[in-house]
Design a protein around this motif. Structure first.
Motif, mmCIF file in Angstrom:
data_model
loop_
_atom_site.group_PDB
_atom_site.id
_atom_site.type_symbol
_atom_site.label_atom_id
_atom_site.label_comp_id
_atom_site.label_asym_id
_atom_site.label_seq_id
_atom_site.Cartn_x
_atom_site.Cartn_y
_atom_site.Cartn_z
ATOM 1 N N SER A 165 109.865 59.966 93.234
ATOM 2 C CA SER A 165 109.594 58.931 92.231
ATOM 3 C C SER A 165 108.601 59.099 91.711
ATOM 4 N N LEU A 166 107.496 59.331 92.712
ATOM 5 C CA LEU A 166 105.996 59.238 92.346
ATOM 6 C C LEU A 166 105.481 60.548 91.680
ATOM 7 N N ASN A 167 106.512 61.624 92.095
ATOM 8 C CA ASN A 167 106.104 62.998 91.405
ATOM 9 C C ASN A 167 105.552 63.174 90.157
ATOM 10 N N PRO A 168 106.098 62.537 89.081
ATOM 11 C CA PRO A 168 105.690 62.731 87.678
ATOM 12 C C PRO A 168 104.181 62.151 87.758
ATOM 13 N N LEU A 169 103.845 61.088 88.264
ATOM 14 C CA LEU A 169 102.639 60.463 88.312
ATOM 15 C C LEU A 169 101.472 61.277 89.008
ATOM 16 N N MET A 170 101.994 62.026 89.617
ATOM 17 C CA MET A 170 101.116 62.719 90.595
ATOM 18 C C MET A 170 100.509 64.057 89.598
ATOM 19 N N ALA A 171 98.960 64.465 89.851
ATOM 20 C CA ALA A 171 98.413 65.468 89.135
ATOM 21 C C ALA A 171 99.017 66.779 89.705
ATOM 22 N N GLN A 172 99.358 67.734 88.667
ATOM 23 C CA GLN A 172 100.024 69.038 89.023
ATOM 24 C C GLN A 172 98.840 70.021 89.078
ATOM 25 N N ASN A 173 99.167 71.133 89.562
ATOM 26 C CA ASN A 173 98.575 72.343 89.274
ATOM 27 C C ASN A 173 98.598 73.102 87.968
ATOM 28 N N GLY A 174 97.518 73.602 87.473
ATOM 29 C CA GLY A 174 97.585 74.513 86.122
ATOM 30 C C GLY A 174 96.923 73.371 85.006
ATOM 31 N N PHE A 175 96.949 73.880 83.786
ATOM 32 C CA PHE A 175 96.141 73.508 82.454
ATOM 33 C C PHE A 175 97.095 73.384 81.295
ATOM 34 N N LYS A 176 96.840 72.490 80.678
ATOM 35 C CA LYS A 176 97.353 72.263 79.358
ATOM 36 C C LYS A 176 95.843 72.626 78.414
ATOM 37 N N ILE A 177 96.269 73.379 77.367
ATOM 38 C CA ILE A 177 95.095 73.864 76.532
ATOM 39 C C ILE A 177 95.473 73.537 75.060
ATOM 40 N N ILE A 178 94.491 73.004 74.243
ATOM 41 C CA ILE A 178 94.911 72.824 72.768
ATOM 42 C C ILE A 178 93.747 73.336 72.129
ATOM 43 N N PRO A 179 93.773 74.736 71.563
ATOM 44 C CA PRO A 179 92.692 75.169 70.672
ATOM 45 C C PRO A 179 92.479 74.281 69.497
ATOM 46 N N VAL B 182 98.123 66.714 65.174
ATOM 47 C CA VAL B 182 98.789 65.584 64.624
ATOM 48 C C VAL B 182 100.035 66.026 63.741
ATOM 49 N N GLN B 183 99.718 66.764 62.935
ATOM 50 C CA GLN B 183 100.974 67.264 62.026
ATOM 51 C C GLN B 183 101.985 67.872 62.714
ATOM 52 N N PHE C 67 100.226 65.218 69.655
ATOM 53 C CA PHE C 67 99.727 64.003 70.312
ATOM 54 C C PHE C 67 100.749 62.843 69.917
ATOM 55 N N SER C 68 100.697 61.895 70.760
ATOM 56 C CA SER C 68 101.617 60.600 70.290
ATOM 57 C C SER C 68 100.849 59.489 69.305
ATOM 58 N N GLU C 69 99.521 59.739 69.481
ATOM 59 C CA GLU C 69 98.487 59.186 68.646
ATOM 60 C C GLU C 69 98.630 60.045 67.164
ATOM 61 N N THR C 70 98.141 59.215 65.995
ATOM 62 C CA THR C 70 98.163 60.031 64.836
ATOM 63 C C THR C 70 96.941 60.128 64.141
ATOM 64 N N ASN C 71 96.024 59.445 64.710
ATOM 65 C CA ASN C 71 94.606 59.301 64.009
ATOM 66 C C ASN C 71 93.779 60.099 64.850
ATOM 67 N N PRO C 72 93.436 61.158 64.040
ATOM 68 C CA PRO C 72 92.429 62.192 64.833
ATOM 69 C C PRO C 72 91.255 61.415 65.394
ATOM 70 N N ILE C 73 90.645 60.434 64.723
ATOM 71 C CA ILE C 73 89.432 59.802 65.161
ATOM 72 C C ILE C 73 89.762 59.014 66.713
ATOM 73 N N ILE C 74 90.930 58.468 66.708
ATOM 74 C CA ILE C 74 91.116 57.574 68.158
ATOM 75 C C ILE C 74 91.503 58.757 68.934
ATOM 76 N N ILE C 75 92.169 59.956 68.608
ATOM 77 C CA ILE C 75 92.339 60.890 69.435
ATOM 78 C C ILE C 75 90.932 61.274 70.308
ATOM 79 N N GLN C 76 90.016 61.597 69.295
ATOM 80 C CA GLN C 76 88.907 62.207 69.718
ATOM 81 C C GLN C 76 88.079 60.984 70.645
ATOM 82 N N GLN C 77 88.078 59.792 70.216
ATOM 83 C CA GLN C 77 87.452 58.783 70.862
ATOM 84 C C GLN C 77 88.102 58.484 72.206
ATOM 85 N N LYS C 78 89.261 58.649 72.495
ATOM 86 C CA LYS C 78 90.123 58.155 73.525
ATOM 87 C C LYS C 78 90.539 59.195 74.422
#
Ligand SMILES: [Zn+2]
Ligand SMILES: [Zn+2]
Length: 317
Positions: A15-29, A70-71, A75-86
């Protein structure tokens, strides 16, 4: 009783597994090109797989890339400024050319305090050229007064791995030659025991009269042999028609293939197991079409050649 305990314990671990970091990467150009279109210049968000705490490697374009992402509901957040900030926790800049820094500079007023990692030669340009009161404002933590201290300069030392704060990632920098004596950087990013290699702009060793790439290939070849290197991002800026003296520290399909042959030798022919992402194509009259055609035609080594797309998700593991 005992069996029940172990069953419950195993269930708890799963049940902890989804919370545990996994190997590999997510990349968004956020931007992929090497010039002209200022809404699509080199900038790559990278997170550990299963995390949305990103670093931003190079920062040519930020806002437009986030807006497009966002389009596409990336991201679940829709404001680019907030995404950059957080969600962008820090920046890694390969070299200070404007096509790798403009997005960071232009969006600095609305950003939050974070670290800016780079070689000393790269951070000097921010301190002495960009974050000055004549060029913009001093958002750095050093240099011309008054000092706004939004970005904390963190000097990287070649070959020395450091953790990237507020993420699960680590970085080891390697110096590249981008028209001698100017430096650029390759970042070897580590998440647990998986690795990702991103190269900033670079010339070929033979043109730059350098051995920086050869040194890098020797260093990373063992990670290919052990199946730990999950991807390589490397530039090809011009097609083969551009003469060597007009390359200004960039690669062509021919020069990339020569470098990949060298790396493949060190990796005992296993380079075709690693996805290769070709970046920084410079738009010009038919250049992008030519580069893709020439790479395909020269791909005797059966390399897995891809082209990153702005505002897409790349998962490597
Ligand atoms: Zn560039
Ligand atoms: Zn450059």
């Amino acid at each position: 009783m005992k069996i029940h305990f172990w069953v419950a314990f195993l269930f708890f671990l799963f049940s902890l597994n989804p919370l545990m970091a996994q190997n590999g990467f997510k990349i968004i150009p956020l931007g992929v090109k090497g010039g002209l279109d200022e809404s699509n210049l080199s900038s790559y968000l990278v997170a550990a797989k299963g995390s949305d705490q990103y670093i931003c490697i190079d920062a040519g374009t930020i806002y437009k890339g986030l807006e497009l992402a966002v389009q596409k509901n990336i991201f679940s957040e829709t404001n680019p400024i907030i995404i950059q900030q957080k969600q962008i926790k820090s920046y890694l800049i390969s070299h200070a050319h404007l096509d790798h820094t403009a997005g960071l500079i232009m969006n600095s007023p609305s950003d939050l305090p974070k670290n800016l990692y780079g070689l000393p030669s790269v951070l000097e340009v921010f301190k002495n050229k960009y974050f000055t009161w004549s060029a913009w404002a001093n958002f750095g933590n050093e240099g011309e007064a008054p000092i706004l201290k939004k970005y904390t300069y963190k000097k990287l030392i070649e070959g020395v791995e450091i953790p990237l704060e507020h993420t699960n990632l680590h970085v080891t920098p390697f110096v590249l030659s981008h028209v001698k004596p100017y430096e650029s950087t390759a970042f070897l990013i580590r998440n647990q025991d998986s690795y990702l290699l991103y190269l900033g702009d670079t010339g070929a060793d033979v043109v730059e009269q350098s051995n920086q790439l050869d040194q890098l290939w020797k260093s990373i070849a063992p990670l290919i042999l052990s199946n730990q290197l999950k991807g390589i991002f490397i530039e090809v800026s011009f097609d083969n028609s551009v003469p060597e003296k007009a390359l200004f520290g960039h690669l062509t399909p021919k020069l990339l293939m020569r470098e990949m042959k060298q790396l493949n030798n060190y990796a005992r022919g296993l380079l075709n197991t690693v996805p290769l992402y070709v970046t920084h194509l410079k738009p010009c009259n038919n250049c992008e079409v030519n580069i893709k055609y020439q790479l395909q035609a020269a791909n005797e080594q059966q390399l897995k050649i891809n082209y990153p797309e702005q505002a897409s998700v790349i998962e490597l593991y």
